[in-house]
Design a protein around this motif. Structure first.
Motif, PDB file in Angstrom:
ATOM      1  N   ALA A  34       0.834  -1.207   0.000  1.00 28.43           N
ATOM      2  CA  ALA A  34       0.000   0.000   0.000  1.00 28.43           C
ATOM      3  C   ALA A  34       0.870   1.259   0.000  1.00 28.43           C
ATOM      4  CB  ALA A  34      -0.942   0.006   1.203  1.00 28.43           C
ATOM      5  N   PHE A  35       1.933   1.259   0.779  1.00 31.54           N
ATOM      6  CA  PHE A  35       2.852   2.391   0.809  1.00 31.54           C
ATOM      7  C   PHE A  35       3.483   2.586  -0.564  1.00 31.54           C
ATOM      8  CE2 PHE A  35       6.938   4.413   1.479  1.00 31.54           C
ATOM      9  CZ  PHE A  35       6.674   5.405   2.422  1.00 31.54           C
ATOM     10  N   TYR A  36       3.943   1.488  -1.154  1.00 25.67           N
ATOM     11  CA  TYR A  36       4.539   1.521  -2.496  1.00 25.67           C
ATOM     12  C   TYR A  36       3.547   2.103  -3.509  1.00 25.67           C
ATOM     13  CZ  TYR A  36       6.540  -0.197  -6.869  1.00 25.67           C
ATOM     14  OH  TYR A  36       7.056  -0.275  -8.145  1.00 25.67           O
ATOM     15  N   ALA A  37       2.307   1.621  -3.462  1.00 26.72           N
ATOM     16  CA  ALA A  37       1.286   2.018  -4.444  1.00 26.72           C
ATOM     17  C   ALA A  37       0.868   3.484  -4.313  1.00 26.72           C
ATOM     18  CB  ALA A  37       0.063   1.113  -4.323  1.00 26.72           C
ATOM     19  N   GLU A  38       1.206   4.128  -3.209  1.00 24.93           N
ATOM     20  CA  GLU A  38       0.968   5.565  -3.074  1.00 24.93           C
ATOM     21  C   GLU A  38       2.007   6.371  -3.848  1.00 24.93           C
ATOM     22  OE1 GLU A  38       0.985   6.349   1.100  1.00 24.93           O
ATOM     23  OE2 GLU A  38      -0.976   5.422   1.418  1.00 24.93           O
ATOM     24  N   ARG A  39       3.127   5.734  -4.199  1.00 20.29           N
ATOM     25  CA  ARG A  39       4.231   6.440  -4.841  1.00 20.29           C
ATOM     26  C   ARG A  39       4.492   6.020  -6.286  1.00 20.29           C
ATOM     27  NH1 ARG A  39       3.785   6.389   0.195  1.00 20.29           N
ATOM     28  NH2 ARG A  39       4.731   7.970   1.505  1.00 20.29           N
ATOM     29  N   PHE A  40       4.122   4.784  -6.630  1.00 20.04           N
ATOM     30  CA  PHE A  40       4.289   4.254  -7.979  1.00 20.04           C
ATOM     31  C   PHE A  40       2.951   3.689  -8.441  1.00 20.04           C
ATOM     32  CE2 PHE A  40       8.537   3.799  -6.104  1.00 20.04           C
ATOM     33  CZ  PHE A  40       9.335   4.400  -7.066  1.00 20.04           C
ATOM     34  N   ASP A  41       2.761   3.580  -9.766  1.00 16.55           N
ATOM     35  CA  ASP A  41       1.490   3.039 -10.267  1.00 16.55           C
ATOM     36  C   ASP A  41       1.643   1.682 -10.937  1.00 16.55           C
ATOM     37  OD1 ASP A  41       2.694   3.754 -12.655  1.00 16.55           O
ATOM     38  OD2 ASP A  41       1.023   4.958 -13.377  1.00 16.55           O
ATOM     39  N   THR A  42       2.833   1.072 -10.811  1.00 20.25           N
ATOM     40  CA  THR A  42       3.051  -0.257 -11.377  1.00 20.25           C
ATOM     41  C   THR A  42       4.174  -0.957 -10.624  1.00 20.25           C
ATOM     42  OG1 THR A  42       3.379  -1.482 -13.442  1.00 20.25           O
ATOM     43  CG2 THR A  42       4.724   0.488 -13.126  1.00 20.25           C
ATOM     44  N   VAL A  43       4.148  -2.284 -10.677  1.00 20.22           N
ATOM     45  CA  VAL A  43       5.222  -3.080 -10.077  1.00 20.22           C
ATOM     46  C   VAL A  43       5.313  -4.413 -10.805  1.00 20.22           C
ATOM     47  CG1 VAL A  43       3.839  -4.278  -8.296  1.00 20.22           C
ATOM     48  CG2 VAL A  43       6.270  -3.798  -7.876  1.00 20.22           C
ATOM     49  N   GLU A  44       6.534  -4.915 -10.941  1.00 19.29           N
ATOM     50  CA  GLU A  44       6.724  -6.275 -11.426  1.00 19.29           C
ATOM     51  C   GLU A  44       6.559  -7.190 -10.219  1.00 19.29           C
ATOM     52  OE1 GLU A  44      10.116  -9.189 -13.373  1.00 19.29           O
ATOM     53  OE2 GLU A  44      10.639  -7.134 -12.855  1.00 19.29           O
ATOM     54  N   CYS A  45       5.703  -8.158 -10.350  1.00 17.46           N
ATOM     55  CA  CYS A  45       5.426  -9.072  -9.247  1.00 17.46           C
ATOM     56  C   CYS A  45       6.377 -10.260  -9.341  1.00 17.46           C
ATOM     57  CB  CYS A  45       3.970  -9.510  -9.310  1.00 17.46           C
ATOM     58  SG  CYS A  45       3.459 -10.387  -7.853  1.00 17.46           S
ATOM     59  N   ASP A  46       7.544 -10.085  -8.784  1.00 13.39           N
ATOM     60  CA  ASP A  46       8.589 -11.093  -8.840  1.00 13.39           C
ATOM     61  C   ASP A  46       8.230 -12.353  -8.046  1.00 13.39           C
ATOM     62  OD1 ASP A  46      11.277 -11.788  -9.706  1.00 13.39           O
ATOM     63  OD2 ASP A  46      11.884 -11.530  -7.611  1.00 13.39           O
TER      64      ASP A  46
END
Length: 105
Positions: A34-46
């Motif tokens: 949730a913290f990450y998603a406040e700052r970026f709008d995408t992530v690779e789900c490793d």
């Protein structure tokens, strides 16, 4: 023609050594996405490379991210590396069934 959309993200959201420099030092593991998603709008789900996630896990990812967030997920290594894409249709189906719970994410 419309301009292509460019998204900036990282290859994970759970790196422990990011506590302090990026995440709050006392952040619990369940708070990181949730913290990450406040700052970026995408992530690779490793994490999906190591095993197919459970539906409950995927539901948690969805709940912790806003509309418009985008996951880029790897097929599990059992499918791509260990089985070489052979005789694994049931594993692919299991993976897609779980990941479809993300909806548009």
């Amino acid at each position: 023609m419309t301009a292509p959309s460019i998204r900036i993200g990282t290859s994970s959201w759970s790196s422990g050594d990011w506590r302090g420099p990026f995440y709050p030092a006392k952040a619990r593991p369940a708070e990181l996405l949730a913290f990450y998603a406040e700052r970026f709008d995408t992530v690779e789900c490793d994490a999906t490379f190591y095993r197919s996630p459970s539906p409950r896990t995927v539901d948690g990812w969805r709940a912790r991210t806003p509309e418009g967030f985008l996951f880029s997920s790897k097929l599990p290594r059992e499918i791509t590396h260990e089985r070489g894409l052979v005789d694994c249709s049931h594993l692919v189906r299991q993976f897609f069934d779980a990941m479809s719970r993300l909806g548009s994410r």
